[in-house]
Design a protein around this motif. Structure first.
Motif, short mmCIF file in Angstrom:
data_model
loop_
_atom_site.label_atom_id
_atom_site.label_comp_id
_atom_site.label_asym_id
_atom_site.label_seq_id
_atom_site.Cartn_x
_atom_site.Cartn_y
_atom_site.Cartn_z
N CYS A 12 12.80 6.44 0.28
CA CYS A 12 11.83 5.40 0.66
C CYS A 12 12.04 4.96 2.10
CB CYS A 12 11.95 4.21 -0.28
SG CYS A 12 11.27 4.52 -1.92
N TYR A 32 2.98 0.49 0.96
CA TYR A 32 2.55 -0.58 0.07
C TYR A 32 3.65 -0.87 -0.96
CZ TYR A 32 1.52 3.24 -3.19
OH TYR A 32 1.61 4.34 -3.99
N GLY A 33 3.58 -2.02 -1.55
CA GLY A 33 4.48 -2.41 -2.63
C GLY A 33 3.72 -3.21 -3.66
N THR A 58 7.13 -1.35 -7.60
CA THR A 58 6.75 -0.06 -7.03
C THR A 58 6.71 -0.16 -5.51
OG1 THR A 58 5.39 0.45 -8.96
CG2 THR A 58 4.99 1.74 -6.98
N GLY A 59 7.16 0.89 -4.84
CA GLY A 59 7.01 1.02 -3.39
C GLY A 59 6.58 2.43 -3.06
N GLY A 60 5.62 2.59 -2.13
CA GLY A 60 5.16 3.93 -1.81
C GLY A 60 4.36 3.98 -0.52
N CYS A 61 3.76 5.13 -0.26
CA CYS A 61 2.90 5.32 0.91
C CYS A 61 1.87 6.39 0.60
CB CYS A 61 3.73 5.70 2.14
SG CYS A 61 4.49 7.33 2.01
N TRP A 62 0.78 6.35 1.32
CA TRP A 62 -0.28 7.35 1.17
C TRP A 62 0.08 8.58 2.00
CZ3 TRP A 62 -4.00 7.15 -2.39
CH2 TRP A 62 -4.25 5.92 -2.98
N ALA A 68 -1.09 9.44 -3.05
CA ALA A 68 0.03 8.59 -2.67
C ALA A 68 1.26 8.97 -3.47
CB ALA A 68 -0.30 7.11 -2.90
N GLN A 70 5.00 7.37 -4.74
CA GLN A 70 5.65 6.09 -4.89
C GLN A 70 6.88 6.21 -5.78
OE1 GLN A 70 2.26 3.97 -6.55
NE2 GLN A 70 2.98 4.27 -8.64
N LYS A 96 -0.08 8.90 -7.23
CA LYS A 96 -1.28 8.10 -7.49
C LYS A 96 -2.46 8.79 -6.81
CE LYS A 96 -1.58 3.93 -5.63
NZ LYS A 96 -1.41 2.46 -5.48
N SER A 190 -0.55 -4.17 0.72
CA SER A 190 -0.67 -3.00 1.59
C SER A 190 -0.53 -3.39 3.05
CB SER A 190 -2.04 -2.32 1.40
OG SER A 190 -2.25 -1.95 0.06
#
Length: 399
Positions: A12, A32-33, A58-62, A68, A70, A96, A190
């Motif tokens: 991450c 985003y989280g 949750t934490g992630g990015c596109w 995405a 995450q 996602k 976001s």
């Protein structure tokens, strides 16, 4: 568990740094989280237990306009098979999919139209009864879910989310089919909520570009505590490992593939008979997220040799005594460009399977001590146009 969480945290952090530096791995400001709370339905051993609470972080990015990645932490306080209330933890990477961005490309500032929905798929680690060493259990899981957001402002969504965790037979000492359903509401924060600015300069341009198919063959090795077992069994534990794959390059940096492999393996080496354990046939299907290090460190067009570490998971099953479970895999994929349509590859993989698939645990007794390392070689055929592949020379990009 600590090593798994530390590795996930490092991934991450790396994704976050990449986004801030705008080096093309992901589009900047797409981190985003989210947090959610809700209820659960635990179906196990022919029974169903409904209650609360459940929660998720949750934490992630596109990674592109419609996909995405995450990292999710989900927890449930539910009655176990033993009858006591216990904590269930689910940790793992998830994907996602923005269906609107793929098919409709229509959005409104206040309320997204058509109504947005994000299918979810995840593969990770499940744990329960963590406070009781005698009852504690660990396993891999597959997750399918759905997220439906509602825009509050440019940076905040409220959302409804449903997840179904498919658990192995025998998890939580329950011999039947086991599922953990969670559903609840939450908020997603976001950096920049703009589906039109998720694509990097080196991303796939249309949905029909950058697909590939591969076929290969090699050998695997039935390992039980690979680095600590003094009686691994030598060449007697070698099996045959054919494989088929289909995948797509989403950018010069990210590829996703789905691979079918397996065939033959052995149970633990018999130290009394001095012979390989029982031979068995198996198959596994796994989805892998691959990062192209060659594109990351070599900023020029026409790079032919590509180094691609990957991480993935998926269902695995054994045929002689039909058993289904989930396995996790990691490895290093070397891909060499031959021409506009063809590649050759070398794949060094470690597939971690449940003891139920391998026929029992190794000397350590750890659930993660059963593995099937393999080495394969093969051929890849690339379909259609190839706008991202290896930053092709300019005279070939438009062909």
């Amino acid at each position: 568990m600590k090593k798994l969480l530390l590795s996930a945290l490092m991934v991450c952090i790396a994704l976050g740094l990449s986004a801030q530096e705008n080096d093309g791995i992901v589009y900047p400001n797409t981190l985003y989280g989210s947090v959610n709370v809700g209820a659960f339905d635990y179906a196990h051993n022919g029974e169903s237990a409904f209650g609360a609470p459940s929660f998720g972080l949750t934490g992630g990015c596109w990674m592109g306009s419609s996909l995405a990645a995450q990292l999710a932490f989900d927890g449930v306080m539910a009655p176990s098979t033993a009858g006591n209330n216990t904590f269930f933890l689910f940790v793992g990477p998830e994907f996602k999919w923005d269906v609107n961005a793929t098919f409709f490309h229509v959005y409104n500032k206040n309320f997204l139209y058509p109504v947005p929905f994000y299918p979810l798929i995840g593969l990770g680690l499940s744990a329960c009864n963590l406070g009781d060493s005698a009852l504690a259990d660990y396993a891999f899981h597959v997750m399918l879910g759905l997220q439906v957001p509602y825009r509050i402002n440019e940076n905040v969504d409220a959302y409804f989310q449903y997840k179904c965790f498919f658990l192995r037979q025998g998890f939580d000492n329950s011999p039947g089919d086991n599922y953990m359903h969670t559903f609840g509401v939450g908020f997603l924060f976001s950096q920049r909520h703009d589906p039109f600015h998720r694509r990097t300069i080196y991303s796939t341009r249309t949905q029909t570009e950058d697909w590939f198919f591969g076929i290969g063959i090699g050998a695997n090795y039935s390992a039980f505590d690979l680095f600590s077992n003094p009686n691994l069994g030598g060449t007697a534990m070698v099996g045959v490992a054919p494989e088929l794959m289909v995948g797509r390059n989403f950018s010069n940096f990210w590829s996703v593939r789905v691979q079918l492999g397996g065939l033959s393996a052995h149970e633990i080496y018999d130290t009394v008979q001095q012979a390989a354990g029982k031979a068995y046939s198996f198959s596994h299907i796994h989805a892998d997220l691959m990062l192209n290090l060659s594109s990351l460190f070599c900023r020029q067009r026409g790079v032919k040799f590509n180094v691609m570490p990957y991480l993935g998971a998926g269902p695995v099953w054994r045929y002689d005594n039909l058993t289904f479970d989930v396995g996790a895999d990691m490895g290093l994929f070397l891909r060499y460009y031959i021409d506009h349509k063809s590649d050759i590859y070398f794949d060094a993989k470690y597939l971690m399977v449940a003891p139920a698939i391998g026929g029992g645990r190794g000397p350590s007794g750890n659930f993660y001590g059963v593995g099937l390392p393999s080495v394969t070689v093969g051929y890849i055929y690339n379909f259609g146009q190839h706008t991202t592949r290896y930053r092709m020379p300019l005279d070939k990009v438009m062909r």
